[in-house]
Design a protein around this motif. Structure first.
Motif, PDB file in Angstrom:
ATOM      1  N   UNK A  31     -11.753  19.229 -13.860  1.00  0.00           N
ATOM      2  CA  UNK A  31     -11.487  20.257 -12.853  1.00  0.00           C
ATOM      3  C   UNK A  31     -12.415  20.052 -11.662  1.00  0.00           C
ATOM      4  N   UNK A  32     -11.849  20.067 -10.469  1.00  0.00           N
ATOM      5  CA  UNK A  32     -12.646  20.044  -9.246  1.00  0.00           C
ATOM      6  C   UNK A  32     -12.789  21.483  -8.745  1.00  0.00           C
ATOM      7  N   UNK A  33     -14.023  21.882  -8.470  1.00  0.00           N
ATOM      8  CA  UNK A  33     -14.293  23.259  -8.056  1.00  0.00           C
ATOM      9  C   UNK A  33     -14.770  23.299  -6.607  1.00  0.00           C
ATOM     10  N   UNK A 127      -7.163  29.799 -19.812  1.00  0.00           N
ATOM     11  CA  UNK A 127      -8.296  28.985 -20.257  1.00  0.00           C
ATOM     12  C   UNK A 127      -9.096  28.498 -19.054  1.00  0.00           C
ATOM     13  N   UNK A 128      -8.388  27.977 -18.060  1.00  0.00           N
ATOM     14  CA  UNK A 128      -9.052  27.485 -16.852  1.00  0.00           C
ATOM     15  C   UNK A 128      -9.779  28.627 -16.146  1.00  0.00           C
ATOM     16  N   UNK A 133     -14.817  31.129 -14.614  1.00  0.00           N
ATOM     17  CA  UNK A 133     -15.552  32.389 -14.442  1.00  0.00           C
ATOM     18  C   UNK A 133     -16.871  32.365 -15.205  1.00  0.00           C
ATOM     19  N   UNK A 134     -16.840  31.831 -16.424  1.00  0.00           N
ATOM     20  CA  UNK A 134     -18.059  31.721 -17.227  1.00  0.00           C
ATOM     21  C   UNK A 134     -19.067  30.795 -16.556  1.00  0.00           C
ATOM     22  N   UNK A 148      -8.797  30.727  -8.463  1.00  0.00           N
ATOM     23  CA  UNK A 148      -7.458  30.367  -7.995  1.00  0.00           C
ATOM     24  C   UNK A 148      -7.204  28.891  -8.287  1.00  0.00           C
ATOM     25  N   UNK A 149      -6.202  28.624  -9.095  1.00  0.00           N
ATOM     26  CA  UNK A 149      -5.828  27.248  -9.423  1.00  0.00           C
ATOM     27  C   UNK A 149      -4.769  26.815  -8.413  1.00  0.00           C
TER      28      UNK A 149
END
Length: 205
Positions: A31-33, A127-128, A133-134, A148-149
């Protein structure tokens, strides 16, 4: 209250195949954040119990993976997110550390990369969202994170790429059937009746 939005970009099609019920849910995904300003935060690898449980048997027979396998066993025994960190050596040619606040190792070095181990068995959108959030709460100090995905494949795109993939494996005609669980989940997410959702799913095949 500290509220921020984090934008998440996925990297593979198979995670969406699983989300849309075309196959088993994916066990891991990079995942890119990003912040809403488009500032890049990091890349993390999201892992699930299904994926790490399957890997555990091999890990238990590798002496150099003892710490990792013990951490996996602890993770599998509860229902919260865990984290695993990867550190460079100080003299590594491409030495890197994350920019955010993260645990330093015995050499005072922050990790270059990290995994998020989520208690779900496979990856869906929730899940994402809960994994990010965690992470945001534990490492970025964001108590109330809006996730937001944005690299979401459309249903039609996912079905097309799934069929192409299956046919490349010699599967021939690909039969697609949508589960009641998927219809209910998408009904809540799309805010549509279950009949409407099923009609949309079937029309996309």
């Amino acid at each position: 209250m500290n509220t921020k939005k984090i934008i998440v970009k996925t990297e593979s099609s198979n995670v969406w195949w699983g989300i849309y019920g075309l196959c088993d849910k994916a066990g891991w995904e990079d995942l890119q954040l990003f912040y809403e300003s488009d500032e890049r935060i990091c890349v993390v690898c999201l892992n699930t119990k299904g994926y790490l449980r399957n890997a555990l048997d091999d890990l238990l027979h590798q002496e150099d993976e003892k710490d990792f396998s013990e951490a996996v066993q602890h993770y599998l025994s509860d229902e919260v997110c865990h984290y695993w960190f990867y550190y460079d050596e100080p003299d590594d040619e491409d030495f890197q550390e994350v920019d955010y606040d993260a645990p330093k190792n015995e050499k005072g070095i922050k990790p270059r990369f990290m995994d998020i181990w989520h208690p779900d068995e496979g990856i869906d959108l929730k899940t994402i969202e809960t994994a990010v959030s965690s992470f945001a709460k534990d490492f970025l100090g964001i108590e109330n994170c809006i996730v937001e995905v944005v690299h979401e494949e459309s249903l039609e795109e996912s079905i097309k790429s799934f069929k192409i993939h299956q046919e490349s494996l010699g599967e021939g005609n690909v039969y697609i059937r949508f589960s009641n669980e998927l219809v209910l989940e998408l009904s809540e997410r799309w805010k549509m009746g279950k009949k409407e959702v099923l009609e949309k799913l079937n029309s996309s095949i």
